[in-house]
Write a protein that holds these residues in place. Sequence first.
Motif, PDB file in Angstrom:
ATOM      1  N   PHE A  55     -23.708 124.060   7.812  1.00 23.78           N
ATOM      2  CA  PHE A  55     -23.294 123.332   6.612  1.00 23.78           C
ATOM      3  C   PHE A  55     -24.470 122.566   6.034  1.00 23.78           C
ATOM      4  CE2 PHE A  55     -21.397 119.441   4.617  1.00 23.78           C
ATOM      5  CZ  PHE A  55     -20.960 120.085   3.470  1.00 23.78           C
ATOM      6  N   TYR A  56     -24.900 123.000   4.861  1.00 23.60           N
ATOM      7  CA  TYR A  56     -26.011 122.359   4.158  1.00 23.60           C
ATOM      8  C   TYR A  56     -25.533 121.389   3.089  1.00 23.60           C
ATOM      9  CZ  TYR A  56     -29.330 125.873   5.934  1.00 23.60           C
ATOM     10  OH  TYR A  56     -30.115 126.659   6.722  1.00 23.60           O
ATOM     11  N   GLY A  57     -24.422 121.746   2.448  1.00 27.62           N
ATOM     12  CA  GLY A  57     -24.001 121.027   1.252  1.00 27.62           C
ATOM     13  C   GLY A  57     -24.454 121.796   0.024  1.00 27.62           C
ATOM     14  N   PRO A  58     -24.068 121.312  -1.153  1.00 31.66           N
ATOM     15  CA  PRO A  58     -24.389 122.012  -2.399  1.00 31.66           C
ATOM     16  C   PRO A  58     -25.899 122.198  -2.575  1.00 31.66           C
ATOM     17  CG  PRO A  58     -22.903 120.159  -2.782  1.00 31.66           C
ATOM     18  CD  PRO A  58     -23.347 120.075  -1.360  1.00 31.66           C
ATOM     19  N   SER A  59     -26.300 123.380  -2.990  1.00 29.32           N
ATOM     20  CA  SER A  59     -27.711 123.709  -3.245  1.00 29.32           C
ATOM     21  C   SER A  59     -28.609 123.366  -2.056  1.00 29.32           C
ATOM     22  CB  SER A  59     -28.222 122.971  -4.494  1.00 29.32           C
ATOM     23  OG  SER A  59     -27.364 123.209  -5.565  1.00 29.32           O
ATOM     24  N   ARG A  60     -28.061 123.471  -0.854  1.00 30.11           N
ATOM     25  CA  ARG A  60     -28.809 123.185   0.386  1.00 30.11           C
ATOM     26  C   ARG A  60     -29.450 121.799   0.372  1.00 30.11           C
ATOM     27  NH1 ARG A  60     -30.629 128.325   3.656  1.00 30.11           N
ATOM     28  NH2 ARG A  60     -28.980 129.702   3.002  1.00 30.11           N
ATOM     29  N   SER A  61     -28.696 120.842  -0.130  1.00 28.70           N
ATOM     30  CA  SER A  61     -29.221 119.487  -0.280  1.00 28.70           C
ATOM     31  C   SER A  61     -29.057 118.628   0.972  1.00 28.70           C
ATOM     32  CB  SER A  61     -28.512 118.817  -1.454  1.00 28.70           C
ATOM     33  OG  SER A  61     -27.095 118.885  -1.278  1.00 28.70           O
ATOM     34  N   PHE A  62     -28.430 119.166   2.014  1.00 27.26           N
ATOM     35  CA  PHE A  62     -28.112 118.465   3.257  1.00 27.26           C
ATOM     36  C   PHE A  62     -27.300 117.189   3.000  1.00 27.26           C
ATOM     37  CE2 PHE A  62     -29.411 116.214   7.405  1.00 27.26           C
ATOM     38  CZ  PHE A  62     -28.317 116.737   8.058  1.00 27.26           C
ATOM     39  N   VAL A  63     -26.029 117.423   2.779  1.00 25.73           N
ATOM     40  CA  VAL A  63     -25.093 116.313   2.627  1.00 25.73           C
ATOM     41  C   VAL A  63     -24.336 116.143   3.941  1.00 25.73           C
ATOM     42  CG1 VAL A  63     -24.853 116.690   0.140  1.00 25.73           C
ATOM     43  CG2 VAL A  63     -23.218 117.751   1.702  1.00 25.73           C
ATOM     44  N   PRO A  64     -23.788 114.954   4.184  1.00 26.46           N
ATOM     45  CA  PRO A  64     -23.059 114.755   5.436  1.00 26.46           C
ATOM     46  C   PRO A  64     -21.743 115.523   5.465  1.00 26.46           C
ATOM     47  CG  PRO A  64     -22.923 112.793   4.051  1.00 26.46           C
ATOM     48  CD  PRO A  64     -23.854 113.745   3.367  1.00 26.46           C
ATOM     49  N   LEU A  65     -21.320 115.818   6.675  1.00 32.44           N
ATOM     50  CA  LEU A  65     -20.040 116.474   6.888  1.00 32.44           C
ATOM     51  C   LEU A  65     -18.929 115.473   6.561  1.00 32.44           C
ATOM     52  CD1 LEU A  65     -18.672 119.062   8.103  1.00 32.44           C
ATOM     53  CD2 LEU A  65     -18.600 117.814  10.258  1.00 32.44           C
ATOM     54  N   PRO A  66     -18.025 115.810   5.629  1.00 31.09           N
ATOM     55  CA  PRO A  66     -16.981 114.854   5.248  1.00 31.09           C
ATOM     56  C   PRO A  66     -15.782 114.881   6.200  1.00 31.09           C
ATOM     57  CG  PRO A  66     -16.834 116.808   3.867  1.00 31.09           C
ATOM     58  CD  PRO A  66     -18.002 117.024   4.806  1.00 31.09           C
TER      59      PRO A  66
END
Length: 120
Positions: A86-97
């Motif tokens: 899990f990277y998040g949108p556009s591989r921006s590395f967002v936290p796991l919700p």
Amino acid sequence: MSDFVYRISTAKEWEALQSDGSIFGGELDKSSGFIHLSKLDQVRSTLENFFLNSKVELYLLQIDAKKLGDGLVYENVDGVNSFPHFYGPSRSFVPLPLDAVAKAEKLTLSNGRFNCSLLD
């Protein structure tokens, strides 16, 4: 593609996820730039390969893959196995919700084998 992916989580990480609403995972996740996840049929081997001698309490989080959207990418890691990351949108590395977690169960270790109802 499965409806669910799985996160092997320490009790400390699971508590942080519940209190903060999201997590960036552990050191490996932060250094990789994504949250490491597994398909259900990969959970047991991941546990046995990386967590067998772990002295910390572990939880298995069942995660709704649809809630991760296109931030969830399946990547070939060793020429054979494809793991969900899990990277998040556009591989921006967002936290796991937290709202992506459908279920969480404590793992028990008995005779060298991890167990919980999600693995049965």
